[in-house]
Every structure is written in structure tokens, then in C-alpha cells.
Design a protein around this motif. Structure first.
Motif, PDB file in Angstrom:
ATOM      1  N   SER A  82     -59.869  16.888  20.451  1.00  0.00           N
ATOM      2  CA  SER A  82     -59.659  18.323  20.312  1.00  0.00           C
ATOM      3  C   SER A  82     -60.814  19.151  20.672  1.00  0.00           C
ATOM      4  N   ASN A  83     -60.262  20.516  20.429  1.00  0.00           N
ATOM      5  CA  ASN A  83     -61.791  21.168  21.246  1.00  0.00           C
ATOM      6  C   ASN A  83     -61.374  22.098  20.429  1.00  0.00           C
ATOM      7  N   TYR A  84     -60.531  22.434  19.570  1.00  0.00           N
ATOM      8  CA  TYR A  84     -59.578  23.477  18.091  1.00  0.00           C
ATOM      9  C   TYR A  84     -59.198  22.519  17.341  1.00  0.00           C
ATOM     10  N   SER A  85     -59.072  23.689  15.897  1.00  0.00           N
ATOM     11  CA  SER A  85     -58.638  23.045  14.728  1.00  0.00           C
ATOM     12  C   SER A  85     -57.991  24.089  14.786  1.00  0.00           C
ATOM     13  N   ASP A  86     -56.827  24.812  15.639  1.00  0.00           N
ATOM     14  CA  ASP A  86     -56.299  25.137  15.419  1.00  0.00           C
ATOM     15  C   ASP A  86     -55.029  25.117  13.844  1.00  0.00           C
ATOM     16  N   GLU A  87     -54.107  25.811  13.517  1.00  0.00           N
ATOM     17  CA  GLU A  87     -53.473  25.367  12.685  1.00  0.00           C
ATOM     18  C   GLU A  87     -52.425  24.841  13.676  1.00  0.00           C
ATOM     19  N   ALA A  88     -51.895  25.444  14.926  1.00  0.00           N
ATOM     20  CA  ALA A  88     -50.431  25.299  15.020  1.00  0.00           C
ATOM     21  C   ALA A  88     -50.901  24.233  15.645  1.00  0.00           C
ATOM     22  N   TYR A  89     -51.971  23.664  16.237  1.00  0.00           N
ATOM     23  CA  TYR A  89     -52.560  22.172  16.099  1.00  0.00           C
ATOM     24  C   TYR A  89     -51.313  20.988  15.595  1.00  0.00           C
ATOM     25  N   VAL A  90     -52.697  21.795  14.184  1.00  0.00           N
ATOM     26  CA  VAL A  90     -52.905  20.620  13.436  1.00  0.00           C
ATOM     27  C   VAL A  90     -50.833  20.712  12.792  1.00  0.00           C
TER      28      VAL A  90
END
Lengths: 240, 240
Positions: A82-90
Motif C-alpha cells: 500500500s501507498n499509505y500507512s493510515d491507522e485506519a488501514y492498519v
DNA sequence: CAACAAGCTGCGGGTTTACGCAAGACGGCG
DNA sequence: CGCCGTCTTGCGTAAACCCGCAGCTTGTTG
């Protein structure tokens, strides 16, 4: 060995394809899907055991896809890329990973080397590989320190969806006052009072709306999380 | 001729580089920047007149960067190259493009051919090239039909930021009641009442919070728009 | 100019939020 | 067992929000 790639950007897809070929000589077939829906179908048809999955896709995002795939075959190994490590994704990912499953979370900004290493570790050695940056979030998020409890996160999502206190109470099986208690907790942790009281009378925030925004800006929530939550809400509304 | 590429994904960057070389033989130099901040600096140093710009970048997004660049040299030609056609982006771009400037908006999903054509049209022929999908949004958004007025959009952003009615009134120089009038308009257009009244007593929404979510799900708002709005808000708070 | 639509504003009142206070309920722990 | 912390719930209040009603100021149009 067969590997399934689920990724909607053609450039990234072919890059992944090459990386898989280079890292896994024992892999004889690579299949590609350009969104989550196709990915699910291909995984089912081919009984894929090794998948590389993008998270942010227009059609059906990686978390949704992974969830149904894991539901059918929990031993599937999935590398999230993934591009992002947003807490929401994690948080979203850790919610759906089955007990003892081997999976990975690598950022697109990682080096070729890192990606290849992760591919081998997960698919060959059955090890979990979590990018260190993501790992940090995970600790903070799931450990209680500094992070948010499940109930706090839950109520955050509920107000983000735009439910009233009463509706939340009904949905979660709580009293009105309890809902409001949790809200207070949430406001507290999100530090929504910040400039609220600085120049009294003036710059006061609407706590409820502000909380959602702050959560968004902190990547605690993101589009995909909202989308999922909205779908769940609609489902719940159907079932009365 | 010199072309500046501002794009944070290395893969996309090199793809762009090649496309520029292929489409513009008269271009002798290509410079690359990996985020908005660097992009601004390079544009200034090189007095760039031809720029290809990604919108969604972690460090400083394309709209911010384009704004300051255009402020310094309004005749700069910029081709926005983006993954998404969110109404929030489209609106953001049309807000900052100077009168008579040549610019373009092409989606990353467009074909090579389309991209190259756009490059030539904008950089050589000084024409505006807007992807047809984006164009559709633009019409709807800026034309009044079905779209949102500036004042409606403004108040949407204000509640999204979490301001109280009173604070909004102060910020926009309106009376309390006027703010609430605009809110009603907004709720109306966003169709927030939908399942509000279906099974009375039960699934009522908090209109204010719901409006924000609906706007988000409809891509009327997105992270970058919120981020910009938050920055403006902080600025305003400073200046009392 | 009259007529009319569109937007701003004040008034009033019904509902929802935010939250202090205090009384239970539940689970550890010495 | 008794003490204590955490969570839940009810009561009550002040503030904020949603909104119908009606009077005013505009700009537009015939």
C-alpha cells in the motif's frame, strides 16, 4: 507455485509482476486482477494460496477482498502492498486477519530489496512481515497506550456516519448516557478542546463534528474505512 | 524547452519522463521533483514554464504547489495528472487557475495517446485540455444545475471543520439565522433526510455530521480539501 | 415603477448534545 | 470478605441545533 496480483494501477501491476518473477524463481504462473472484485473471483477460481494485494482500489478495496478470500480459505497468504500507512488501514487489516495466518504489509515506498524479501518470507517461509513504520502504528493502535480502544473507535465511526446518540444507543445496545460517556472519552483523547476555550465566547468547536475531522486529519479514519462503515450501517438498517 | 515533472511515485515519474520525451522532441531538458515543496522550488529556480503535476502528494499537494507557482508566474502552463476526478479536486483546481491560463487535467487511467496529445496541446498550442470525465464534473459543479453554490460549499467546509454556527457566522460575517438557513439548503441538496424519517423515532441522523459524511462519500470533500481548509482556518484563528 | 424571486435577519419553541453528580454493577486483589 | 477502579445508567441543566414564520433588503424583469 502460482501468485495472484491484485492492483489497479497498470504501472504498479507490471512492476509487481517483475518483482515476483525476480524474487520467486519457483513461481511458474502469475495472474493479475485490476480490482478487488476480479481479484476475489480469480482467487476462488484458481484457489490461489499466494496473493499480493493493493489496498486502495476504486472498485472494491483490498480489505473487502481480503476478507472474503480469507473467509473462504483462511490459510491464504496475502501481502498487502500500500501507498499509505493510515491507522485506519492498519486497524482494518488487523481486524480481518485470521488466527495464525501468514501475511505482510509493505509500503510502496519500500525498496525493491525489501519487497522481494517480504515476498520470500511470506510465501516461502510463512512468516509475517510488517513494515516497521506500520508496525509502530499497530503497537500504538492495538496496545492501549496512547491508542484508541475498540469501543472508542466504534463510537467514532458511529458519529462519523452521522448517527444520533439515540441511534447509536440502539445499535450498540447501550443507554443514551453511556453513549454520551464514550463520546466524552473520545473528545478527550482526540483533544478536541484545544483552541475551544482559548478566547472564550469565540472560537468554540462543535465537538461532534470536530472529532470526526480531527480523526480524519490524523488518518484514524479514511475514505475506505468510512465506506465500509457505511455499508455495514445500511446492512443494519435493512435488518431493522 | 524545459519540462518540470512533479510526482511522488517513482514509477509514475519515470513513465511521465518517457512520455514527455516521446511526445515533445523539442524538449531538451526534463527536471523531476518528488513532492510539492521541491516542485515549487525547482519551478522558481528554473523559471519553469511547462509543468506536469500530480495532485495527491504526501508532502505538499499539487493544488497548493500550483497555486504558489501560478501566483509568481501566471502564464505557466500546468498539466494536472491525477488518479481521481473527485469533485473536490476539480473544484480546487478551477479555484486557482488564473484568467486565460493554459492548463490541463488528465486522469492517470487515460491512454498513452491521450496523455501525449494533451502534452502537445497544452505546452505547444497553449490550449486547455480537460479530460471528458472531469469536464462533466466541472459543468455540474460550477454551473448551478445539480451542483453546489459557492456559499453552500463554503458552509459545508465550515461544518466539516467542526465550527459552531456562531463561529461560522463570525467568520463569514453573517447572522446566526443566515448560517442556519444555508445549512438547511445544504441538508436539502445533500439529501440528508433520506432514511431519516422512514421509521420515525428510530434511525434519525444527526444532520450536521451526516452531511459531512455524505459529502465525503460523494467525493465532494476529500482529505486534501479538508487539509487545505484546516490550514486556512488556523490562519484565520491566528489573525483573531 | 410594480412585481417577484432570492437572500438576510429576528423571534420562538421543540429537540438534541454535552456534561456534572451520584447511585449501582462488575471484576480484580490484598 | 471489603476496598477500589472501571463501566453503566438515570436525573437534571445549560447550551447548541433545526426550523417554521414573518418582516426587510436587494437585484431582476416586464
Amino acid at each position: 507455485m502460482k501468485v495472484l496480483i491484485v492492483e489497479d494501477d497498470p504501472l504498479h501491476r507490471s512492476y509487481l509482476h517483475e518483482a515476483v518473477n525476480a524474487a520467486l524463481p519457483e513461481c511458474d504462473t502469475v495472474i493479475e486482477a485490476e480490482n478487488g472484485t476480479v481479484g476475489e473471483k480469480l482467487a476462488r477460481d484458481h484457489k490461489s494460496a499466494h496473493i499480493v494485494m493493493d489496498l486502495q482500489m476504486a472498485k472494491r478495496n483490498g480489505i473487502e477482498a481480503a476478507r472474503t478470500i480469507w473467509k473462504e480459505r483462511p490459510e491464504t497468504r496475502i501481502l498487502f502492498w500500500s501507498n499509505y500507512s493510515d491507522e485506519a488501514y492498519v486497524r482494518g487489516v488487523s481486524r480481518i486477519v485470521p488466527d495464525g495466518a501468514a501475511y505482510g504489509y509493505v509500503l510502496k515506498s519500500a525498496s525493491d530489496e525489501r519487497l522481494k524479501l517480504a515476498l520470500r518470507s511470506i510465501f516461502i517461509e510463512s512468516q509475517c512481515v510488517i513494515d516497521r513504520e506500520v508496525r509502530g502504528l499497530q503497537q500504538k493502535s492495538l496496545g492501549q497506550t496512547n491508542g484508541f480502544t475498540d469501543s472508542e473507535y466504534e463510537i467514532l465511526v458511529d458519529i462519523a456516519l452521522g448517527l444520533t446518540d439515540r441511534a447509536i444507543a440502539k445499535r450498540r445496545g447501550l443507554s443514551l448516557r453511556s453513549v454520551q460517556n464514550r463520546l466524552q472519552q473520545l473528545y478527550d483523547k482526540l483533544d478536541v478542546y484545544q483552541s475551544a476555550g482559548d478566547d472564550h465566547e469565540d472560537g468554540r468547536f462543535n465537538l461532534r463534528a470536530r472529532a470526526v475531522t480531527v480523526a480524519f486529519l490524523r488518518k484514524l479514519l479514511n475514505y475506505s474505512a468510512l465506506e465500509r462503515a457505511e455499508a455495514e450501517l445500511q446492512e443494519w438498517l435493512e435488518g431493522k
